[in-house]
Design a protein around this motif. Structure first.
Motif, short mmCIF file in Angstrom:
data_model
loop_
_atom_site.label_atom_id
_atom_site.label_comp_id
_atom_site.label_asym_id
_atom_site.label_seq_id
_atom_site.Cartn_x
_atom_site.Cartn_y
_atom_site.Cartn_z
N ALA A 175 -8.92 -20.63 -70.24
CA ALA A 175 -8.44 -20.62 -68.85
C ALA A 175 -8.79 -19.33 -68.10
N CYS A 176 -9.31 -18.35 -68.81
CA CYS A 176 -9.54 -17.03 -68.22
C CYS A 176 -10.83 -16.98 -67.40
N THR A 177 -10.72 -16.41 -66.21
CA THR A 177 -11.91 -16.26 -65.34
C THR A 177 -12.38 -14.80 -65.32
N TYR A 178 -11.73 -13.95 -66.09
CA TYR A 178 -12.05 -12.51 -66.17
C TYR A 178 -11.92 -11.83 -64.80
N CYS A 179 -10.91 -12.27 -64.07
CA CYS A 179 -10.69 -11.69 -62.73
C CYS A 179 -10.17 -10.26 -62.80
N GLY A 180 -9.53 -9.89 -63.91
CA GLY A 180 -9.08 -8.51 -64.09
C GLY A 180 -7.71 -8.19 -63.49
N VAL A 181 -7.07 -9.20 -62.89
CA VAL A 181 -5.77 -8.95 -62.25
C VAL A 181 -4.73 -8.45 -63.26
N CYS A 182 -4.71 -9.05 -64.44
CA CYS A 182 -3.71 -8.65 -65.45
C CYS A 182 -3.87 -7.17 -65.83
N ALA A 183 -5.13 -6.73 -65.93
CA ALA A 183 -5.38 -5.33 -66.28
C ALA A 183 -4.92 -4.40 -65.15
N ALA A 214 1.39 -12.42 -63.26
CA ALA A 214 0.28 -12.16 -62.34
C ALA A 214 -0.91 -13.11 -62.54
N CYS A 215 -1.05 -13.68 -63.72
CA CYS A 215 -2.22 -14.53 -63.98
C CYS A 215 -2.04 -15.91 -63.35
N LYS A 216 -2.77 -16.14 -62.32
CA LYS A 216 -2.62 -17.40 -61.58
C LYS A 216 -3.36 -18.54 -62.28
N ASN A 217 -4.18 -18.20 -63.29
CA ASN A 217 -4.96 -19.23 -63.98
C ASN A 217 -4.26 -19.75 -65.25
N LYS A 218 -3.06 -19.27 -65.47
CA LYS A 218 -2.27 -19.65 -66.66
C LYS A 218 -3.03 -19.37 -67.96
#
Ligand code: SF4
Ligand code: SF4
Length: 328
Positions: A175-183, A214-218
């Protein structure tokens, strides 16, 4: 509506307690649940306030004793012997407070919301409890008040570890898009994201759940549940079906917890004291009063929303977030 009494002069403690059925404590053995402070932490509840509480309990012929539990990490409160030594060093002596100190290291399994929490022996046995909580910030739950005092402080080391572990993140690569928000949002900088990788340092994680929210992609979920949910459940395990009175001290409001030798600066001016018989109401009133003086200070400084423990507490029937504030 739940009553929460607010006063600024500690001499009015008797008046505040008189608004609750303290007489029910007559001839009862009463644990006064408090955190007696980690070594070098300067902010914990002081023996002078504790003595006033003990005196009030004695006035109704109760038999109070100070009470806390050992902690999971190595330090000055890891064993009963060490904690008793530290309590003495911090001034919690018979001479200063008028009663003895009991520290528990074992507990009784208690099921809440399908999970088992080992409630400390003396809390489990007690029919009447007095909770004395210092309100301050906390790295995992944003704020520590009455709910935190029991949720983490009323249970065994094993349960404390289970609560910590249960709130750490589980990653789902698909499910991860590597958007970096969590980091970006992790207050402890333990997540590293590149254009095609996600890494996390489990040792440095405090289980605050900020990355999961914070992860909107679950792509992240808690191992078990949000730490603030687990704290609310654990508190319910400690206090359900008991007579409990709560006193929250809104003074020396620091960034970090009393368990932290480096709890950081004071982040809000002194406000006063609150008394209630509802842990959710008293923590909500504490947060509201603090927010009036320093808007969203815990959220801004600790990057964790403390309101969650109050909402979860209400959801599981621990108490009510609606309250009537009575000013003395
Ligand atoms: S926020 Fe979610 S989707 Fe974005 S990098 Fe982190 S885990 Fe992956
Ligand atoms: S739970 Fe908190 S400390 Fe742990 S990785 Fe997520 S944001 Fe960072």
């Amino acid at each position: 509506m739940t009553k929460v009494v607010f006063f600024t002069d500690v001499k009015r403690l008797h008046e505040a307690l008189a608004l609750f059925p303290l007489k029910r404590y007559k001839e009862k053995k009463v644990p006064v649940k408090l955190h007696m402070g980690e070594k070098r932490n300067p902010y914990f509840v002081k023996p002078e306030l504790v003595k006033l509480v003990v005196d009030e309990l004695k006035k109704v012929s109760a038999d109070p004793f100070l009470f806390d539990t050992t902690v999971a990490y190595r330090g000055s409160r890891h064993t009963k012997k060490d904690y008793l030594k530290l309590a003495n060093l911090h001034g919690f002596t018979m001479k200063n407070v008028g009663c003895h100190v009991v520290i528990d290291d074992s507990g009784v399994p208690t099921v809440i919301e399908g999970r088992t929490f080992d409630v400390a022996d003396h809390l489990k046995e007690a029919t009447h409890i007095f909770a004395l909580s210092h309100v301050k910030g906390h790295v995992q739950s944003g704020m520590g008040g009455a709910i935190k005092n029991f949720g983490m402080g009323g249970v065994t080391k094993e349960t404390k570890i289970k609560i910590h572990d249960g709130s750490s993140p589980v990653y789902q690569k698909d499910a991860c898009t590597y958007c970096g928000v969590c980091a970006e949002v992790c207050p402890f900088h333990v997540i590293k994201v590149t254009k095609d990788s996600w890494e996390y340092n489990e040792q440095g994680c405090f289980g605050c759940g900020v990355c999961v929210d914070a992860c909107k992609n679950k792509a992240l979920r808690n191992q078990d549940a949000d730490i603030q949910f687990l704290l609310a459940c654990s508190t319910k395990a400690c206090v359900q079906d008991k007579n409990v009175l709560y006193l929250n001290e809104l003074k020396r409001i620091a960034k970090g917890c009393d368990c932290d030798p480096n709890a950081g600066p004071i982040i809000c001016p002194d406000i006063g004291y609150l008394v209630s018989d509802d842990p959710v109401a008293i923590d909500k009133a504490s947060l509201d009063l603090i927010n009036e003086v320093k808007e969203n200070v815990f959220l801004k400084i600790n990057k964790v929303d403390p309101l969650k423990q109050i909402k979860f507490g209400e959801e599981i029937g621990l108490g009510s977030s609606s309250y009537q504030l009575i000013m003395l």
